[in-house]
Design an enzyme around this catalytic site. Structure first.
Site, PDB file in Angstrom:
ATOM      1  N   ARG A 172       3.965   7.541  -0.735  1.00  0.00           N
ATOM      2  CA  ARG A 172       4.407   6.687   0.371  1.00  0.00           C
ATOM      3  C   ARG A 172       5.925   6.845   0.575  1.00  0.00           C
ATOM      4  NH1 ARG A 172       4.320   0.311   1.557  1.00  0.00           N
ATOM      5  NH2 ARG A 172       3.079   0.295   3.424  1.00  0.00           N
ATOM      6  N   ASP A 215       5.646  -6.650  -4.389  1.00  0.00           N
ATOM      7  CA  ASP A 215       4.713  -5.540  -4.212  1.00  0.00           C
ATOM      8  C   ASP A 215       5.101  -4.355  -5.109  1.00  0.00           C
ATOM      9  OD1 ASP A 215       2.666  -4.031  -3.113  1.00  0.00           O
ATOM     10  OD2 ASP A 215       3.365  -4.183  -1.046  1.00  0.00           O
ATOM     11  N   ASP A 264      -5.988  -4.880  -0.195  1.00  0.00           N
ATOM     12  CA  ASP A 264      -5.605  -4.624   1.200  1.00  0.00           C
ATOM     13  C   ASP A 264      -6.842  -4.552   2.082  1.00  0.00           C
ATOM     14  OD1 ASP A 264      -2.921  -4.665   0.953  1.00  0.00           O
ATOM     15  OD2 ASP A 264      -2.662  -2.511   0.770  1.00  0.00           O
TER      16      ASP A 264
HETATM   17  C1  DGJ Z   1       0.883  -3.059   0.425  1.00  0.00           C
HETATM   18  C2  DGJ Z   1       0.405  -4.486   0.385  1.00  0.00           C
HETATM   19  O1  DGJ Z   1      -0.792  -4.587  -0.306  1.00  0.00           O
HETATM   20  C3  DGJ Z   1       0.287  -4.986   1.823  1.00  0.00           C
HETATM   21  O2  DGJ Z   1      -0.233  -6.295   1.835  1.00  0.00           O
HETATM   22  C4  DGJ Z   1       1.644  -4.939   2.474  1.00  0.00           C
HETATM   23  O3  DGJ Z   1       2.503  -5.834   1.818  1.00  0.00           O
HETATM   24  C5  DGJ Z   1       2.200  -3.524   2.412  1.00  0.00           C
HETATM   25  N1  DGJ Z   1       2.169  -3.001   1.076  1.00  0.00           N
HETATM   26  C6  DGJ Z   1       3.613  -3.500   2.940  1.00  0.00           C
HETATM   27  O4  DGJ Z   1       4.211  -2.280   2.819  1.00  0.00           O
END
Ligand code: DGJ
Length: 734
Positions: free
Chosen positions: A438, A473, A543
């Site tokens: 990423r 995160d 997610d």
């Molecule tokens: C991954 C997370 O799981 C999402 O909820 C979000 O916060 C994205 N990253 C943001 O880049």
């Protein structure tokens, strides 16, 4: 002492000794026994017996049902069983907890028992066993902290170099070891990947070693949670069940070692693959905790015990007893294109629906227009928030909501001021590719300067703004764990030191900003362990917010972690068939409710529904977040699912029913099986009213049912068509 050597030798904050006990002093669960010397540790349903044999070695003799507590084993069994602290040395055929190299090249350890005492740690009776090497200056202390009401023992080890001049090189130190009676066992665990977390797995353990582990810090593949049941009991609702996990967020391993002819040995601890630790004279190394439990009441009780333990003894005390707020998160609505005006608009509508916490996700900081830049520069983007975050936060607070924000502190994009200034702050090896994921690299948080930078940036963010909530995160796993500027002997300590400093950072931020809530996220549910959950209040589960997938992910999540930590948003995602807003809410309400839609696109009707659902959630929230969870019908086995949450006094309960595919009208067996809903955990003698909270009136709410009837006869399954749901509230009447 050099800068990067300062700090962190402790992997675990054991806490201070305290004289206030969670149990009555006379209910000490640790009973010393004599001739031979030993200890019998009892929880409500389990017994663990240890003995010192005639050679001075501490042996685990028995771990299982309390009815067998008097079992002492015989000398032959002791000889063949592994030691309480199995080491590299002597005969093979066991998984060692401890592997070291002494200065002179000796690689074997020989331990002898020194003494034992019962101490009180964080209000719990704890057995401390002290052993030492017969020749070298190595002391091994092992701890067993007893939480009888959850049938849980916490095990960990502290090793100390008691010498004056030489380092001891540690190649492996596990947290604990438990030995189960010989039997044919089935292991239940989880596996998964991004968007498919917590997928249930079951396997017969055959002779050999089965390992659950992480090599890159991420726990999608095999979280450390496990459950062990004798194969013969598998179809029963109850029966012998051992369960456990490791409370650690770095690399971990859990090994199930079944010899052809013997007891099952389970060890859990840091995964020392590619790691070592140089223990300096006078220094100690403390392991994270291995959590181990036993119940004779089956899988459901094992999960309930873990939930109780996590809710009452693991989650950070500051918010442990508070209701998790209903949150709005802007990620799925706006991704990186955030602006003050648009976020305020979202906040206003969120407030109308009853949201209590408004969270801006990714995209708010300098250089963050997409996922290719900005990570590391934790300053607000003035193009998006011209006067900083304060006007936005003021507005959110005026609306009566708390404000939260997203960060990913352990990461950096090469396209960031931080990386341009400190390219050596990332984990990397010279002459080797830096693998980006990423478009990001991992900071070397083992370094003191990186730790100090992150502490300063995050502390500034929290001090200058009225932030109530951090979503923390981590969107990639570890590659190239290199630390080229450190002396060679330190370089392979990097993974352990990274995790130490991660914990140190969160602990310090929580200390300085005690009101702030923390949510653990790792590209969804990639960091759901009890090490992080002793520091963070909840988990972003996945997610994948498709409600059908979520019924499965969440059902399985509840095997290991409580609903109070399971964050679930209503979004626009529907991977299978389009699902209604109603259904989405009913799925999200079985955890910590959040909304993630672009609210500016909602119709008045949708907003009205959201208002009703949020207000219903607030009514049932004490049950969902603090009730005891009963998993009634598994979506992995049927085309429907049901979850039930029961209050401690059994006076109220809430049941979530989900129909996932069309009701099969033809097949007799299927029809019989899927036509009844039997509840659990109620009081047989109480009478309950049923309140149907949805528009569907297919259940009879006029009738009063006894707990006995609801549990043993049951009511008709109330749903027929796919993607329909129902939330039923039960209330006991006099
Ligand atoms: C991954 C997370 O799981 C999402 O909820 C979000 O916060 C994205 N990253 C943001 O880049």
């Amino acid at each position: 002492m050099k800068k990067w050597l300062i700090a962190v030798c402790c992997l675990l904050n054991i806490g201070s000794h305290s004289s206030i006990l969670a149990q009555e002093p006379n209910s000490n669960p640790i009973n010393p026994t004599t001739s031979p010397e030993g200890w019998l540790i009892k929880t409500s349903q389990s017994a663990l017996r240890l003995m010192v044999d005639d050679k001075g070695t501490v042996k685990p003799v028995y771990y299982g049902p309390i009815q067998m507590a008097s079992f002492q084993g015989n000398n032959e069994q002791w000889q063949s069983a592994t030691d309480e602290v199995p080491v590299r040395g002597g005969f093979a055929g066991k998984t060692p907890m401890l592997e070291v190299v002494f200065k002179d090249g000796v690689r074997d350890v020989e331990l002898e028992f020194v003494k034992a005492e019962t101490i009180i740690l964080e209000q719990r009776h704890t057995l401390k066993l002290v052993q030492k090497d017969r020749h070298y200056p190595l002391q091994v202390e092992t701890f067993i902290r007893v939480l009888p009401e959850f049938d849980i023992l916490e095990k960990w080890a502290v090793i100390t170099n008691t010498g004056k001049k030489d380092n001891i090189h540690i190649e492996n130190l596990q947290s604990g070891n438990v030995v189960l009676p010989a039997d044919q066992y089935v292991l239940s665990h989880k596996a998964g990947e991004w968007g498919h977390e917590f997928q249930p797995q079951q396997t017969l353990l055959t002779p050999g070693i089965k390992t659950l582990k992480s090599d890159d810090f991420v726990a999608y593949a095999n979280p450390s949670w496990y459950m062990i049941q004798p194969e013969k009991n598998l179809d029963k609702q109850d029966g012998d069940t051992w369960y456990g996990c490791l409370a650690y967020s770095g690399n971990y391993r859990v090994d199930f070692n079944l010899p052809y002819n013997g007891n099952l040995q389970i060890t859990a601890g840091i995964n020392f693959w590619d790691s070592w630790w140089n223990l300096e004279p006078g220094k100690s190394l403390t392991t994270p905790k291995m959590v181990t439990g036993y119940t004779n009441k089956g899988a459901q009780a094992a999960s309930q015990n873990l939930h109780g333990y996590i809710n009452k003894a693991v989650l950070p005390a500051t918010h442990r007893n508070e209701m998790r707020p209903v949150l709005y998160n802007s990620w799925y609505a706006t991704e990186f294109s955030v602006s003050e005006e648009q976020q305020i608009k979202l906040a206003e509508i969120a407030k109308e629906t009853g949201v209590e916490l408004f969270v801006i996700d990714d995209g708010w900081f300098k250089g963050r227009v997409d996922d290719k830049g900005g990570l590391g520069d934790w300053e607000v983007d003035n193009n998006k928030f011209p006067a900083g975050l304060q006007p936005m936060i003021k507005k959110v607070n005026e609306l009566g909501m708390k404000f939260g924000i997203w960060v990913e502190p352990e990461m950096v994009n090469p396209n960031s001021d931080l990386f341009r200034k400190h390219p050596d702050w990332v984990l990397y090896f010279p002459n080797r590719k830096k693998n980006e994921m990423r478009s990001q690299l991992m900071l070397n948080l083992a370094r003191e300067d990186v730790y100090q930078y992150l502490l300063k940036s995050l502390d500034k963010l929290l001090s200058e703004n009225n932030i109530d909530f951090i979503k923390w995160d981590r969107n990639r796993g570890l590659t190239e764990p290199g630390w080229p500027s450190a002396p060679l002997e330190l370089q392979r300590e990097v993974r352990l030191r990274f995790t130490d400093n991660l914990y140190r950072l969160i602990d310090e931020l929580r200390k300085r900003h005690p009101k702030v809530w923390f949510e653990s996220c790792s590209g969804g549910g990639g960091r759901p362990d009890l090490g992080i959950l002793s520091r963070m209040d909840q988990v972003w589960t996945s997610d994948n917010t498709d409600p059908i997938d979520r019924t499965m992910i969440q059902y399985s999540y509840l095997d290991l972690l409580p609903a109070k930590t399971m964050v679930s948003w209503v979004t626009r995602e529907s991977f299978h068939q389009p699902t209604s807003l109603d259904f989405k809410f009913d799925v999200a309400m079985s955890g910590v409710l959040g909304i993630g839609n672009d609210l500016t696109k909602w119709t008045e009707e949708e907003k009205k529904l959201a208002r009703e659902k949020v207000s219903l959630y607030k009514r049932i929230r004490p049950l969902v977040q603090n009730g005891q969870v009963f998993k009634l019908i598994s979506p992995f086995l049927e085309n429907r699912s049901a979850l039930q949450y029961v209050a401690e006094d059994k006076n109220s309960a809430v049941v979530f029913c989900y129909q996932l595919a069309e009701y099969m009208r033809g097949g007799k067996t299927d029809r019989r099986k899927s036509s009844v809903l039997r509840l659990q955990g109620l009081d047989v003698n109480k009478k309950y009213t049923l309140e149907n909270t949805s528009a569907d009136k297919s259940i009879n709410t006029q009738q009063v049912y006894s707990g006995d009837f609801l549990m043993n006869v049951g009511i008709s399954w109330p749903l027929r068509t796919a993607n329909k749901s129902l939330v039923i509230i039960l209330t006991a009447i006099d």
